[in-house]
Design an enzyme around this catalytic site. Sequence first.
Site, short mmCIF file in Angstrom:
data_model
loop_
_atom_site.label_atom_id
_atom_site.label_comp_id
_atom_site.label_asym_id
_atom_site.label_seq_id
_atom_site.Cartn_x
_atom_site.Cartn_y
_atom_site.Cartn_z
N ILE A 147 57.84 82.17 68.25
CA ILE A 147 58.24 80.99 67.49
C ILE A 147 57.22 79.88 67.77
O ILE A 147 57.18 79.33 68.86
CB ILE A 147 59.66 80.52 67.92
CG1 ILE A 147 60.68 81.67 67.79
CG2 ILE A 147 60.10 79.31 67.08
CD1 ILE A 147 62.01 81.40 68.49
N ARG A 148 56.37 79.60 66.79
CA ARG A 148 55.28 78.62 66.98
C ARG A 148 54.62 78.85 68.34
O ARG A 148 54.46 77.95 69.15
CB ARG A 148 55.80 77.18 66.83
CG ARG A 148 56.36 76.90 65.44
CD ARG A 148 56.84 75.47 65.27
NE ARG A 148 55.79 74.54 65.59
CZ ARG A 148 55.88 73.56 66.49
NH1 ARG A 148 56.99 73.38 67.18
NH2 ARG A 148 54.88 72.77 66.70
N CYS A 161 56.86 80.57 76.28
CA CYS A 161 56.37 79.78 75.14
C CYS A 161 55.92 78.38 75.58
O CYS A 161 54.89 78.26 76.22
CB CYS A 161 57.41 79.78 74.03
SG CYS A 161 56.68 79.44 72.43
N GLU A 183 64.84 85.47 75.64
CA GLU A 183 66.17 84.84 75.77
C GLU A 183 66.87 84.66 74.42
O GLU A 183 68.06 84.37 74.40
CB GLU A 183 66.07 83.51 76.53
CG GLU A 183 65.43 82.34 75.78
CD GLU A 183 63.90 82.36 75.75
OE1 GLU A 183 63.29 83.36 76.18
OE2 GLU A 183 63.33 81.36 75.27
N GLY A 191 60.44 75.44 73.95
CA GLY A 191 60.82 74.16 73.35
C GLY A 191 59.58 73.52 72.82
O GLY A 191 58.84 74.12 72.05
N GLU A 192 59.30 72.32 73.25
CA GLU A 192 58.08 71.63 72.84
C GLU A 192 57.41 71.10 74.11
O GLU A 192 57.94 70.23 74.78
CB GLU A 192 58.44 70.51 71.86
CG GLU A 192 57.28 69.64 71.45
CD GLU A 192 56.04 70.40 71.01
OE1 GLU A 192 56.15 71.30 70.14
OE2 GLU A 192 54.96 70.11 71.55
N HIS A 237 60.02 84.90 73.32
CA HIS A 237 61.34 84.42 73.74
C HIS A 237 62.34 85.55 73.92
O HIS A 237 63.19 85.77 73.05
CB HIS A 237 61.91 83.48 72.67
CG HIS A 237 61.19 82.18 72.54
ND1 HIS A 237 61.47 81.09 73.32
CD2 HIS A 237 60.19 81.80 71.71
CE1 HIS A 237 60.69 80.08 72.98
NE2 HIS A 237 59.90 80.49 72.01
N ARG A 245 47.92 76.23 71.87
CA ARG A 245 49.23 75.96 71.29
C ARG A 245 49.25 76.36 69.82
O ARG A 245 48.23 76.30 69.15
CB ARG A 245 49.59 74.47 71.40
CG ARG A 245 49.70 73.97 72.83
CD ARG A 245 49.87 72.46 72.87
NE ARG A 245 51.09 72.06 72.20
CZ ARG A 245 51.17 71.07 71.31
NH1 ARG A 245 50.10 70.40 70.96
NH2 ARG A 245 52.32 70.77 70.77
N1 GLN Z 1 54.68 75.01 69.86
C1 GLN Z 1 55.45 74.62 71.01
C2 GLN Z 1 54.64 73.78 71.99
O1 GLN Z 1 53.55 73.40 71.71
C3 GLN Z 1 56.01 75.83 71.72
C4 GLN Z 1 57.03 76.52 70.84
C5 GLN Z 1 58.11 77.22 71.58
O2 GLN Z 1 58.34 77.01 72.78
N2 GLN Z 1 58.85 78.02 70.85
O3 GLN Z 1 55.11 73.50 73.06
#
Ligand code: GLN
Length: 194
Positions: A136-137, A79, A175, A47-48, A173, A108
């Site tokens: 993903i990021r 992540c 999942e 997530g973030e 990920h 990050r």
């Molecule tokens: N870039 C996100 C963060 O800094 C992590 C991205 C993700 O969980 N897919 O938390």
Amino acid sequence: MKPIGVLALQGDYREHIATFDAIAVEAIKVRSIDEIDACAGLVIPGGESSVIHRLASTYGLFEPIRQRIAGGLPTFGTCAGLIMLASEILDKTDDQEPFGGLEVSVRRNAFGNQLDSFETDLAFKGIDSLVHAAFIRAPIVEKVSEAVEITAQLDDGRIVGVRQGNVMAISFHPEVTAETRIHALFAEIVAAAR
Ligand code: GLN
């Protein structure tokens, strides 16, 4: 038997629960410390990470979760979850703090804008054929202490999977790609710790 709790403050906790369902491991959403204490293991989803930190602090969960992990609760992060389990976050947002659990430094959004999301196949320690990994990021683990076992790396050597005792984390990920074997490895860690 106690279930595995998936921290459901923000991020893709539903996908983690579906992945455990697919391998018949009981997993539930957790949003309070009582719910976490009723579980044998904890997942910090993707997530973030700055939002997960902020919500955990707002709900008074940050310090109790930090203590549970330090006390040996088996924990799995993907992540943003990896970022939250690091001992050091490089380029964190101003007030962001990790729960800790892994003696690693994590950067990050390590792939920048050009390549912020991609998929690849990786070798993974303990799994006998390649794992399909969606990034993903994603963060990268830039430094590990000697106590940390590296479980996955990109072809260029960058570290994307780590384990220290009962705490494991990955940059990608499983999942979201129907890859269940890493969740099964975590379920084994939880079962062994029971
Ligand atoms: N870039 C996100 C963060 O800094 C992590 C991205 C993700 O969980 N897919 O938390």
